[in-house]
Write an enzyme that holds these catalytic residues in place. Sequence first.
Site: not given
Ligand code: 7TS
Length: 406
Positions: A121, A198, A201, A224, A361
Amino acid sequence: MDILSIKNSFPILDQEVNGSPLVYLDSAASSQKPISVIEAVDSYYRTVNSNVHRGVHTLGTRATDLYEGAREKVRRFINADSTAEIIFNRGTTAGLNIVASSYACQNLTENDEIVITPMEHHSNIIPWQQAAKITGATLKYIPLQEDGTLSLDDVRSTITKNTKIVAVAHVSNVLGTVNPIKEIAEIAHENGAVIVVDGAQGAPHTTVDVKALDCDFYAFSGHKMCAPTGIGVLYGKRKYLEIMEPVEFGGEMIDFVNLYDSTWKELPWKFEGGTPIIAGAVGLGAAIDFLTEIGMDNIYQHEQELVAYAMEKLKTIDDLIIYGPKQRAGVITFNLGDVHPHDVATVLDSQGIAVRAGHHCAQPLMKWLEVTATARASFYLYNTKEDVDRLVEGLIKTKEYFGDVF
Ligand code: 7TS
């Protein structure tokens, strides 16, 4: 796992969207919230609300107890040694940025390498690009195999004695690839590098044991995993957090302030400048209670069953291209012939089915897949086989709708 009673715990799911019962298949972007989390946040604001770590009044003490109690729940959830290793922040992006701005920028020089993968990401790419620019270090990529997985041979040949940081997703938000973190950590450590995971997920969907994985840092987002937006966690091994400089300076994170110099609080508070996300932490604590009661292994198993069922059913739709490996987490990324994924998502939405479309992303991964965008259905503990059936019917209708393209 009593899926219907679980689903009933999520009030938002009980509604019609565009005239059909809602099917929410976008949990990889953000999950829905169970009533227990909503009530915990509501009750916090109705009965406790105060700032933490200051003063002696009763509400302030209760707020501090709830905030620090949530930290202990997180510690247990990921099996960390100490709450000193649990830093609250805004989410995965913030956590990865702390490691890049502090650990990487403090320790790396132009002889060093940062190793990542093309499936990351943007939040696990750009902080390392910036750290490489600032320190002169080289950014390197472990290549992907044809099915979107990593081979340990490639991991071994990319990581060298010059590698200081290996940053990799636990689970890909696009392909659903589950990476072998323990094995990658071992290779990183043999070469004297730290591993940054990271876990955006990972933590919502599977048991995470940071000690068993032997990861040095693990970042994840509350929103999430059934908690509110705005709260996240960075786990770091104490020996690294101790030597890292904070990246945000101000109230809450100081020990003593002189006119020209200051000292920091001990861990984890030296990384939590400013009034923290108190209600968010309370919500995260309630989310962890909810998930733990159901059992992370049960949640993973449920998603495995759903994804296997979905893959079988989706195979029957001609012209549906599915990306990613056979063995995967609850994420299915696809394109329907040449129909633009935004159009696919719009027609699905008109039937009450929420999926995400776009680059997710992960633009370097889109380039690797040789597409500009995809549609994505992602599952969580409240999804049912009926949801999958609705997706399949929805896609068949979408195909009919764009009939002249096929
Ligand atoms: N890393 C991964 C693997 C992610 O899926 C996401 C967010 C992030 C980092 C960033 O997370 P945040 O909470 O700091 O924004 N992924 C997604 C997605 O797949 N669709 O919208 C956000």
